[in-house]
Design a protein around this motif. Structure first.
Motif, PDB file in Angstrom:
ATOM      1  N   ILE A 614       0.758  -1.049  -0.295  1.00 49.33           N
ATOM      2  CA  ILE A 614       0.242   0.274   0.083  1.00 49.33           C
ATOM      3  C   ILE A 614       0.928   1.607  -0.196  1.00 49.33           C
ATOM      4  CG2 ILE A 614      -1.261   1.410   1.515  1.00 49.33           C
ATOM      5  CD1 ILE A 614      -2.579  -1.309   1.953  1.00 49.33           C
ATOM      6  N   PHE A 615       2.120   1.435   0.396  1.00 51.35           N
ATOM      7  CA  PHE A 615       2.861   2.376   1.119  1.00 51.35           C
ATOM      8  C   PHE A 615       3.686   2.650  -0.710  1.00 51.35           C
ATOM      9  CE2 PHE A 615       1.536   2.043   5.039  1.00 51.35           C
ATOM     10  CZ  PHE A 615       1.396   3.635   5.454  1.00 51.35           C
ATOM     11  N   ASN A 616       4.199   1.414  -0.817  1.00 52.62           N
ATOM     12  CA  ASN A 616       4.850   1.976  -1.725  1.00 52.62           C
ATOM     13  C   ASN A 616       3.412   2.652  -3.151  1.00 52.62           C
ATOM     14  OD1 ASN A 616       7.053   0.581  -1.179  1.00 52.62           O
ATOM     15  ND2 ASN A 616       5.935  -1.408  -1.723  1.00 52.62           N
ATOM     16  N   LYS A 617       2.507   2.005  -3.188  1.00 54.13           N
ATOM     17  CA  LYS A 617       1.663   2.770  -4.186  1.00 54.13           C
ATOM     18  C   LYS A 617       1.917   4.323  -3.426  1.00 54.13           C
ATOM     19  CE  LYS A 617      -0.816  -1.564  -4.926  1.00 54.13           C
ATOM     20  NZ  LYS A 617      -2.092  -1.600  -4.749  1.00 54.13           N
ATOM     21  N   VAL A 618       1.264   4.513  -2.573  1.00 56.39           N
ATOM     22  CA  VAL A 618       1.692   6.057  -2.481  1.00 56.39           C
ATOM     23  C   VAL A 618       2.710   6.591  -2.450  1.00 56.39           C
ATOM     24  CG1 VAL A 618       1.740   7.402   0.373  1.00 56.39           C
ATOM     25  CG2 VAL A 618      -0.592   5.176   0.108  1.00 56.39           C
ATOM     26  N   SER A 619       3.591   5.514  -2.807  1.00 55.37           N
ATOM     27  CA  SER A 619       4.890   6.792  -2.402  1.00 55.37           C
ATOM     28  C   SER A 619       5.772   7.068  -3.941  1.00 55.37           C
ATOM     29  CB  SER A 619       5.923   5.990  -1.910  1.00 55.37           C
ATOM     30  OG  SER A 619       7.408   6.142  -2.566  1.00 55.37           O
ATOM     31  N   LEU A 620       4.894   5.868  -5.275  1.00 58.00           N
ATOM     32  CA  LEU A 620       4.840   6.020  -6.318  1.00 58.00           C
ATOM     33  C   LEU A 620       3.663   7.565  -6.813  1.00 58.00           C
ATOM     34  CD1 LEU A 620       6.023   5.107  -8.649  1.00 58.00           C
ATOM     35  CD2 LEU A 620       4.060   3.708  -9.157  1.00 58.00           C
ATOM     36  N   LEU A 621       2.790   7.210  -6.132  1.00 62.07           N
ATOM     37  CA  LEU A 621       1.811   8.770  -6.542  1.00 62.07           C
ATOM     38  C   LEU A 621       2.252  10.034  -6.163  1.00 62.07           C
ATOM     39  CD1 LEU A 621      -0.867   9.147  -7.447  1.00 62.07           C
ATOM     40  CD2 LEU A 621      -1.670   8.600  -5.053  1.00 62.07           C
ATOM     41  N   SER A 622       2.898   9.690  -4.897  1.00 67.21           N
ATOM     42  CA  SER A 622       3.979  11.067  -4.324  1.00 67.21           C
ATOM     43  C   SER A 622       4.703  11.724  -4.983  1.00 67.21           C
ATOM     44  CB  SER A 622       3.887  11.167  -2.620  1.00 67.21           C
ATOM     45  OG  SER A 622       5.116  10.114  -2.552  1.00 67.21           O
ATOM     46  N   LYS A 623       5.371  10.783  -6.041  1.00 66.51           N
ATOM     47  CA  LYS A 623       6.654  11.156  -6.345  1.00 66.51           C
ATOM     48  C   LYS A 623       6.216  12.524  -7.947  1.00 66.51           C
ATOM     49  CE  LYS A 623       9.536   7.704  -5.244  1.00 66.51           C
ATOM     50  NZ  LYS A 623      10.381   6.757  -5.430  1.00 66.51           N
TER      51      LYS A 623
END
Length: 683
Positions: A614-623
């Motif tokens: 989940i946090f990988n998806k969040v991290s990717l989106l935040s970039k």
């Protein structure tokens, strides 16, 4: 010898009884203050007793591994009597909580030490059951030992899983890592209990504080007991200046604390050895010492924030393992956390962006939020901005007068809000200054953490049709508190943060427990798990009043811009991705509340990986970066000498703005308003 011992025990018991008598005098005073001045006082009755009893138990033993069932049943004799104890000023019942809590902590420490001597594997056939239901207490020490062993295994395996994403590598070094992480977990479990038991005074202070706070919270979530340090910490959070070491700290998933930034001109900046990335091991003030791994975040924060601890010896560990200490004296400095700042954003037009972190103020009338925002607006106008974005996301409130002054900058004179006291007297809070500082369209950004004064300000501009509110429903706090000392003395130790008024919009409606409903709702990560006012058991309810306040809204027609934005958001790939991630988060939380985790390497790694995905998806989106330009206003570019520290801070701010979808949408809304030419400045 027997006579001497008897006298000693009598004297010891006298001291503790005297302490509990003082506690009851204090709670009696707290109750008198609340009954006289609280916005909506309640009777001290069995309902209060039950709430306070349950709150004390919950705060002392949330995980249900300290008290035994038999001890809980013995304590339960007080469940419906606490109201009588308070009214009769007899708080000897606290002695029972002290006795059983201490006994339970000592038992828990002994069990952990016994487990430490057992040579058990971290790969087990056991499971750990997460449940949203309230756990019962264990019947005997065997049950506590069983659950503590499971928790130690889980925490050790979780720490191993967090070391690397390469599970094959972790498996190859599993035995070595198991020994290291198991030892660390035992040390953490033991020292946290030892910290609670370190001396009788601090132990009794904790029980007292929990009792006082539980009593106050019965009346509403924001009526609270403050010690001197609590008061200092609270005021520093809404003050333009505070007493600071000059270090910004970060904490990781394991509650380890690191130096993030060092502020120029501070005590820390004068010590050439302290560097960003150094880990904080312990903090000491005179004879009082807190090791970070053994202390709560509240204890560490208190040391760092309180102006009482004016000189601290901080022990650090560098990345190469070197341990060193530095004696640092706090200086009164402008609070970076409470500093507003601005940028010029551009697509087709120049727009101003102002971040408002809180409605801060100072004791001397300067460096107030309203003054600072006024300065930023004046500077931005030199860049010929056609609209303004005011960012109140994560703004928890502050000084209500500052919110009223700020609202007055954007509307002509008129009422801003209505305050009601416990006699139902209405006070219309007005802006008496004619004229406005800025005439162009405004977008206000809010989220679930926007509360109190920020809600009052946003409400007013929404009711006057002076701005569009973009974001998520806000926190829902429409009450005002005042910090009141319990005695008329220069050396007060006890204070009550007392709810004395409730706020209403100029329409007579309230956002209490409901929050501001934005004109445009926008998908926001983690929004469904943001805690809100309405979730508290003792929340004051939403209602509506009849008011004589008269106001004339502006003739602005935002309808087309609002409709266009809603359609755009609905079809936006980025926002749809946020909705999908939020569903993953909700599913994870719902399953986690009733979930069984296998207590072996694969079971815990899979559990951790589920979170990581989940946090990988969040991290990717935040970039993702959005296509608008960002730069400092001309005045700042021409007049400020930027050093390496402020350059780093500015770059961080710019990156956060550039990767914000809500800011990008706000710019597009402003473009739409200007193109439609439906912006009218007159009422």
């Amino acid at each position: 010898m027997k006579i001497t011992l008897s006298i000693f025990l009598f004297f010891l018991n006298f001291i503790f009884s005297q302490s509990r008598t003082e506690n009851c005098v204090t709670i009696f005073r707290i109750n008198a203050l609340i009954q006289d001045y609280h916005y909506q006082p309640k009777q001290v009755n069995d309902s209060l007793s039950l709430y306070v009893f349950n709150a004390i138990i919950e705060k002392l033993d949330r995980e249900r591994n300290i008290f035994l069932q038999s001890e809980y049943e013995r304590l339960s004799k007080h469940k419906y009597k606490i109201d009588n104890y308070i009214l009769n000023q007899n708080c000897s019942f606290l002695g029972d909580f002290e006795t059983y809590y201490k006994k339970g902590l000592e038992r828990k420490l002994k069990v952990i030490q016994l487990l430490e001597n057992e040579n058990f594997s971290l790969n087990t056939n056991d499971t750990l059951y997460f449940t949203k239901s309230e756990n019962s207490f264990y019947k005997d020490e065997k049950g506590i030992k069983h659950i503590l062993k499971k928790l130690i295994v889980y925490e050790s395996l979780r720490n191993i899983a967090l070391i690397s994403k390469n599970s094959d590598s972790l498996k190859d070094h599993f035995n070595e890592l198991s020994a290291i992480e198991k030892a660390k977990t035992f040390d953490t479990f033991k020292c946290k209990i030892q910290n609670l038991l370190r001396d009788k005074t601090s132990f009794q202070e904790e029980i007292k504080s929990i009792f006082f706070r539980s009593f106050c919270n019965y009346f509403d979530p924001h009526t609270d007991y403050f010690s001197y340090d609590d008061k200092s910490n609270f005021l520093s959070s809404v003050n333009a200046t505070n007493s600071s070491l000059g270090i910004l700290f970060d904490a990781n998933e394991n509650d380890e604390v690191f130096v993030s930034e060092i502020i120029p001109g501070s005590a820390a900046s004068e010590n050439e050895k302290i560097e960003s990335g150094d880990q904080v091991i312990k903090i000491r003030y005179k004879d009082e010492e807190h090791t970070v791994s053994c202390s709560s975040i509240e204890q560490i924060s208190n040391f760092i924030a309180s102006d009482y601890y004016n000189q601290l010896e901080v022990t650090f560990r560098k990345k190469n393992g070197e341990i060193y200490s530095a004696l640092l004296e706090k200086k009164v400095m402008k609070s970076l956390e409470n500093t507003t700042y601005s940028y010029v954003l551009n697509t087709e037009n120049n727009y101003g962006y102002i971040k408002i972190p809180s409605f801060y103020s100072s004791d001397y009338g300067s460096n107030n939020l309203s003054n600072d925002v006024a300065k930023e607006v004046i500077k931005l106008k030199q860049d010929n901005i056609k609209g303004l974005i005011l960012d109140l996301q994560f703004n928890g409130g502050g000084n209500v007068d500052e919110a009223i002054k700020l609202a007055g900058m954007f509307i002509d004179s008129g009422p801003i809000a209505i305050a009601v006291d416990n006699q139902k007297n209405q006070t219309v809070l007005k802006d008496y200054n004619r004229g406005v500082l800025f005439n162009e369209p405004i977008i206000i950004l809010v989220n679930g953490f926007s509360a109190s004064a920020s809600e009052l300000f946003a409400n007013a501009l929404q009711d006057y049709k002076r701005a569009i509110i973009l974001g998520n429903s806000s926190y829902g706090k429409a009450t005002m508190q005042s910090i009141v000392p319990l005695q008329d003395s220069n050396i007060n130790k006890d204070f009550v943060n007392l709810t004395i008024q409730k706020f209403y919009r100029i329409t007579g409606k309230s956002h209490q427990a409901k929050g501001i409903i934005p004109d445009i709702e926008i998908p926001n990560l983690f929004e469904q798990i943001v805690p809100k006012e309405k979730e508290f058991k003792t929340v004051l309810q939403n209602d509506e009043i009849e008011t004589k306040a008269r106001y004339r809204p502006y003739n602005n027609d935002f309808s087309f811009a609002i409709l266009s934005s809603k359609n755009r958001i609905k079809n936006n790939t980025y926002f749809n991705e946020i909705i999908a991630i939020n569903k993953d988060i909700e599913n994870y939380i719902n399953t986690k509340k009733e979930k069984i985790v296998l207590l072996n390497f694969n079971g815990v790694v899979n559990d951790v990986n589920e979170t990581n995905s989940i946090f990988n998806k969040v991290s990717l989106l935040s970039k993702e970066k959005f296509s608008f330009s960002i730069h400092k206003n001309k005045y700042d570019l021409d007049n400020f000498v930027v050093d390496s520290y402020f350059d780093k801070i500015s770059k961080k701010q710019e990156e956060e703005i550039q990767s914000s979808a809500i800011i990008a949408e706000a710019i597009t809304i402003l473009d739409t308003i200007i193109k439609e030419k439906k912006w009218q400045q007159k009422k």
